[in-house]
Design a protein around this motif. Structure first.
Motif, mmCIF file in Angstrom:
data_model
loop_
_atom_site.group_PDB
_atom_site.id
_atom_site.type_symbol
_atom_site.label_atom_id
_atom_site.label_comp_id
_atom_site.label_asym_id
_atom_site.label_seq_id
_atom_site.Cartn_x
_atom_site.Cartn_y
_atom_site.Cartn_z
ATOM 1 N N ALA A 10 -11.914 12.946 3.096
ATOM 2 C CA ALA A 10 -11.588 11.496 2.443
ATOM 3 C C ALA A 10 -9.691 11.357 2.109
ATOM 4 N N LYS A 11 -9.051 12.178 2.503
ATOM 5 C CA LYS A 11 -7.578 12.430 2.606
ATOM 6 C C LYS A 11 -7.195 11.683 3.224
ATOM 7 N N LYS A 12 -7.546 11.353 4.006
ATOM 8 C CA LYS A 12 -6.167 10.910 5.273
ATOM 9 C C LYS A 12 -7.237 9.335 5.106
ATOM 10 N N GLY A 13 -7.757 8.873 4.636
ATOM 11 C CA GLY A 13 -8.000 7.569 3.911
ATOM 12 C C GLY A 13 -9.278 6.915 5.246
ATOM 13 N N TYR A 14 -8.274 6.021 5.819
ATOM 14 C CA TYR A 14 -8.605 5.189 7.705
ATOM 15 C C TYR A 14 -8.329 6.435 8.887
ATOM 16 N N ALA B 225 -9.035 6.605 -1.738
ATOM 17 C CA ALA B 225 -9.667 7.626 -1.954
ATOM 18 C C ALA B 225 -7.886 8.602 -1.556
ATOM 19 N N THR B 226 -6.618 7.697 -0.787
ATOM 20 C CA THR B 226 -5.735 8.181 -0.503
ATOM 21 C C THR B 226 -4.733 8.431 -2.039
ATOM 22 N N TRP B 227 -5.300 7.061 -2.770
ATOM 23 C CA TRP B 227 -4.393 7.003 -3.828
ATOM 24 C C TRP B 227 -5.176 7.806 -5.035
ATOM 25 N N GLN C 143 2.657 4.748 -1.467
ATOM 26 C CA GLN C 143 2.148 5.350 -2.271
ATOM 27 C C GLN C 143 3.482 5.980 -2.996
ATOM 28 N N ARG D 221 -6.432 -5.608 3.479
ATOM 29 C CA ARG D 221 -6.489 -4.331 4.188
ATOM 30 C C ARG D 221 -7.520 -3.459 5.199
ATOM 31 N N LEU E 241 -12.731 3.719 -0.772
ATOM 32 C CA LEU E 241 -11.705 2.943 -0.094
ATOM 33 C C LEU E 241 -10.172 3.081 -0.168
ATOM 34 N N TYR F 217 1.452 -1.220 0.003
ATOM 35 C CA TYR F 217 0.208 0.399 0.034
ATOM 36 C C TYR F 217 0.939 0.891 -0.243
#
Length: 372
Positions: A71-75, A210-212, A9, A297, A208, A7
């Motif tokens: 959304a930018k923070k993901g989990y 969003a961070t990518w 990036q 994940r 799921l 995972y």
């Protein structure tokens, strides 16, 4: 026990063209092979258009989530919104939903491949072979798997052009598109609408990833373009099916689109349908690889190990468990006369596509109001 990264990036988030491809390919999988059989009546053209517009509005709501800081923070964004305990519950539910979805995708394509190409091969062997390829793609990590969507799109999208001759067969007539206004409305018509809405589902799983994905003000436009391309493809294939079969005989074919492919002729390659169905496995491999990474994940979240490096043994074990699950679904449910697994996925796909964007929108608004 070997540890590796799935995972990480390494490069900038993926931009607009990736979002368009992801939305379109997540929507254009399996259901388009059987959709004309469910719709049958020409007036369902309006159903595809109407639900395509509703889908566009749904994606507008989803774009609100992508524009939020959560959304930018993901989990961690999900944890801030719902709390860790609730996120674990969502992860459990999500794993179940994805297992049903990838079971239908895999078994659906295996059934088509078994019927049209390898009729003497045991479907369970096909499942094993495909899963070995999916494992290889998954092993490349989330970033490379998302990048794979470009290859998948350009190797499969062009096939829609091969259906143009079906709009002009010698026996086709304009009255094959009548009636455009329903004279009666049956339970099958409602079922057709449900199938269309379920077929348009898939983009909700982008939350799921969003961070990518690159968060910018063009996300709304890109989601809409991907959805519009899908609606065009569904309309095109349905109208081609109507011209080719007419509504009187359309319901008699279980797989109308692959059946039409059998009648394509080429001086270079005799069985064009074999080539196209084989190329379409790229899409199956890509979608299931993405979902396997999500499941892996989610397993870490459920077990309270989010953030820890995954192990190769854990990934292999996850693949074995999922493959056994799909084989069991094949033996117990997919072969039944009334395909309960397909019916379940139609309802679940429609449910997730309706609920997920709305739930996230409400949660973000409530959280922002509390924080003021």
């Amino acid at each position: 026990m070997s540890v590796f990264s799935l995972y990480d990036q390494k490069e900038s988030p993926f931009g607009g063209i990736y979002v368009i491809f992801l939305v379109n390919r997540l929507q254009m999988i399996y259901f388009f092979l059987i959709m004309p059989t469910y719709l049958v009546y020409p007036y369902m053209v309006w159903g595809i258009l109407a639900l395509g517009i509703v889908s566009h509005l749904n994606l507008l709501i989803l774009s609100k989530w992508f524009s939020s800081d959560f959304a930018k923070k993901g989990y961690l964004g999900f944890v801030q919104l719902f709390g860790q305990g609730m996120v674990r519950i969502f992860a459990c539910v999500g794993v179940f939903l994805i297992l049903i979805k990838i079971s239908v995708i895999m078994l659906g394509y295996v059934e088509v491949y078994h019927q049209f190409i390898f009729s003497s091969v045991n479907p369970n062997w096909l499942i094993l072979f495909v899963f070995i390829v999916i494992f290889y793609i998954t092993y490349q990590g989330m970033e490379n798997t998302i990048r794979f969507v470009v290859i998948v799109f350009f190797f499969t999208f062009w096939a829609i052009g091969l259906f143009v001759p079906f709009l002009f067969p010698p026996i086709a007539a304009l009255h094959d598109l009548y009636p455009l206004i329903p004279v009666e409305w049956s339970r099958d018509s409602w079922k057709g609408l449900l199938l269309i809405w379920s077929a348009l589902s898939g983009p909700e799983y982008l939350i799921l990833l969003a961070t990518w994905l690159k968060p910018n003000n063009k996300m709304k436009r890109n989601l809409a373009i991907g959805n519009a391309v899908t609606v065009f493809e569904y309309l095109f294939l349905f109208i081609a099916s109507l011209f080719y079969y007419s509504s009187n005989f359309l319901s008699l074919s279980k797989f109308p689109v692959p059946n039409m492919l059998q009648y394509l002729e080429s001086p270079v390659f005799e069985r064009v349908d074999i080539l196209l169905l084989t190329l379409h496995w790229l899409l199956v491999i890509f979608v299931i690889a993405i979902f396997m990474l999500v499941i892996f994940r989610a397993k870490g979240i459920i077990m309270g190990k989010w953030g820890k490096n995954p192990t190769l043994f854990g990934l292999v074990l996850s693949f074995i468990v999922v493959m056994v699950f799909i084989v069991i679904m094949n033996e117990w449910f997919w072969k039944s006369e009334q395909n309960l697994l397909l019916e379940l996925q139609i309802w679940l796909g429609a449910l997730t596509y309706t609920v997920v964007p709305f739930l996230l929108y409400v949660a973000v608004r409530l959280k922002e109001r509390v924080n003021k």
